[in-house]
Write an enzyme that holds these catalytic residues in place. Structure first.
Site, PDB file in Angstrom:
ATOM      1  N   ARG A 125      62.789   5.669 -23.881  1.00 29.98           N
ATOM      2  CA  ARG A 125      61.761   5.234 -24.816  1.00 29.98           C
ATOM      3  C   ARG A 125      62.452   4.346 -25.853  1.00 29.98           C
ATOM      4  NH1 ARG A 125      58.546   6.342 -21.614  1.00 29.98           N
ATOM      5  NH2 ARG A 125      56.850   7.851 -21.692  1.00 29.98           N
ATOM      6  N   GLU A 162      56.123  -1.396 -28.207  1.00 31.12           N
ATOM      7  CA  GLU A 162      55.540  -2.009 -26.992  1.00 31.12           C
ATOM      8  C   GLU A 162      54.041  -2.221 -27.136  1.00 31.12           C
ATOM      9  OE1 GLU A 162      56.291   0.494 -23.614  1.00 31.12           O
ATOM     10  OE2 GLU A 162      58.405   0.616 -24.077  1.00 31.12           O
ATOM     11  N   HIS A 209      58.526  -2.559 -19.373  1.00 29.99           N
ATOM     12  CA  HIS A 209      58.295  -1.136 -19.092  1.00 29.99           C
ATOM     13  C   HIS A 209      57.720  -0.940 -17.682  1.00 29.99           C
ATOM     14  CE1 HIS A 209      57.266   3.042 -20.950  1.00 29.99           C
ATOM     15  NE2 HIS A 209      57.655   3.146 -19.692  1.00 29.99           N
TER      16      HIS A 209
HETATM   17  C1  8YV Z   1      55.311   4.564 -17.122  1.00 28.21           C
HETATM   18  C2  8YV Z   1      56.870   6.268 -18.167  1.00 28.21           C
HETATM   19  O1  8YV Z   1      55.764   3.290 -16.866  1.00 28.21           O
HETATM   20  O2  8YV Z   1      56.341   8.213 -16.989  1.00 28.21           O
HETATM   21  C3  8YV Z   1      56.700   7.729 -18.041  1.00 28.21           C
HETATM   22  O3  8YV Z   1      56.971   8.432 -19.024  1.00 28.21           O
HETATM   23  O4  8YV Z   1      57.321   5.784 -19.138  1.00 28.21           O
HETATM   24  C4  8YV Z   1      56.528   5.387 -17.026  1.00 28.21           C
HETATM   25  O5  8YV Z   1      56.472   6.058 -15.833  1.00 28.21           O
HETATM   26  C5  8YV Z   1      54.596   4.617 -18.407  1.00 28.21           C
HETATM   27  O6  8YV Z   1      54.003   5.869 -18.497  1.00 28.21           O
HETATM   28  C6  8YV Z   1      53.567   3.521 -18.544  1.00 28.21           C
HETATM   29  O7  8YV Z   1      52.874   3.741 -19.711  1.00 28.21           O
END
Ligand code: 8YV
Length: 327
Positions: free
Chosen positions: A236, A265, A283
């Site tokens: 993150r 983001e 992302h």
């Molecule tokens: C996705 C992610 O790209 O699962 C997660 O926590 O960060 C990723 O798999 C994300 O959720 C998109 O918003």
């Protein structure tokens, strides 16, 4: 007597797998289609028993959840759930689920892709070719190579292990830092991140977001990583002190960074966009049709299992099921 379908609020994009999966057993209220979202919530809130969160960007905190007096479960898309106040939910008898495991290999593939792109400058080399520069001479030999690097994993959870397995296959030594040593993991463990940063030249960040890991990678860690240092962030944006990273990249305190995630983001700091010695992904760690479909399906399956009385499939640790009764 007909049994009423449970009413579910769907937050975020009404994706076909989620809507199609929920509608046979639930009445689905799609927030994204409401003209006035606040009025829409006020209207349906008294009847809502489940919330499906189709995207990790929506903040689901205590103030928001308190608007739903009958809420039983929040089924959230993504393995990361730092956007949901799971502790608050746990304290109020609400189950929170996420979508672990189904994305492990996809995110690990992306992590290796981002690492290789950053170390060997593949996106820059591709831009060079497209700009018509090849006839004047080949792309420069890259100062960095994966051949002499040691990767320090920041986090050794399920995705971390999948990344480490790939690195092993590439012949790259792996060490790791996490809050506690992981059972059954033979890589060298560093209780202190700063010590690991000093010993390695590459950091791969794959820890959960949230307060516990906020700015874990700060100016001091970047300095310890050193001028050959490469930082890869697959976790993150909040885990890295972004202004400190920008400063370290500008001053070449570290060599480069590969980032799949950002603090704000989808806004990316212009300073990063302007730099040619970083690799920036929007992302996309889990972003294939098949993996996103599996994640969507798990959002549905958690709610389906819950409302058929079988409990959640993948509750988060803050909301264990069956819940721990007070002694
Ligand atoms: C996705 C992610 O790209 O699962 C997660 O926590 O960060 C990723 O798999 C994300 O959720 C998109 O918003």
């Amino acid at each position: 007597m007909a049994v009423d379908k449970p009413e579910i609020l769907l937050i975020g994009q009404p994706k076909p797998v989620i809507v199609g999966g929920l509608e046979p057993f639930a009445a689905v209220h799609k927030l994204a289609e409401a003209k006035d979202q606040d009025a829409f919530i006020a209207d349906v809130a008294p009847r809502i028993r489940g919330i499906a969160v189709a995207y990790t960007a929506n903040k689901i905190d205590g103030a928001f959840l308190s608007r739903f007096p009958k809420i039983e479960i929040v089924s959230s898309f993504g393995v990361g759930y730092d956007h949901v106040d799971a502790k608050w939910a746990g304290g109020h008898g609400i189950v929170v689920t996420n979508t672990p495991d189904v994305l492990n290999e996809e995110v690990a593939d992306t992590a290796l892709g981002l690492l290789l792109c950053t170390v060997r400058e593949f996106p820059q080399a591709e831009r060079y070719l497209r700009a018509g520069k090849w006839p004047q001479g080949g792309y420069r030999l890259t100062p960095a190579t994966l051949r002499d690097r040691t990767v320090g994993m920041v986090g050794m959870g399920r995705i971390g292990k999948a990344i480490a397995r790939r690195l092993e296959a590439f012949g790259v030594p792996v060490v790791y830092h996490s809050r506690n040593p992981q059972a059954g993991v033979s890589y060298k463990y560093y209780p202190k991140l700063i010590d690991m940063a000093r010993d390695v030249d590459t950091l791969m960040v794959i820890v959960p977001g949230g307060a516990a890991t906020k700015n874990l990678i700060d100016a001091e860690v970047l300095k310890a990583l050193g001028p050959n240092g490469i930082l890869i962030n697959m976790a993150r944006g909040s885990v890295v002190d972004e202004p400190a990273l920008i400063k370290a990249l500008k001053e070449r305190t570290i060599m480069s960074a590969g980032l799949d995630v950002f603090v704000n983001e989808p806004q990316v700091p212009p300073e990063l966009i302007e730099m040619d010695h970083v690799v920036l992904f929007p992302h996309l760690g889990s972003g294939s049709v098949a993996t996103r479909r599996a994640m969507d399906q798990l959002v549905v399956d958690n709610l389906k299992s819950w409302f058929s009385g079988k409990g959640p499939l993948t509750p988060v640790p803050e909301t264990p099921y069956p819940s721990k009764k007070p002694a």
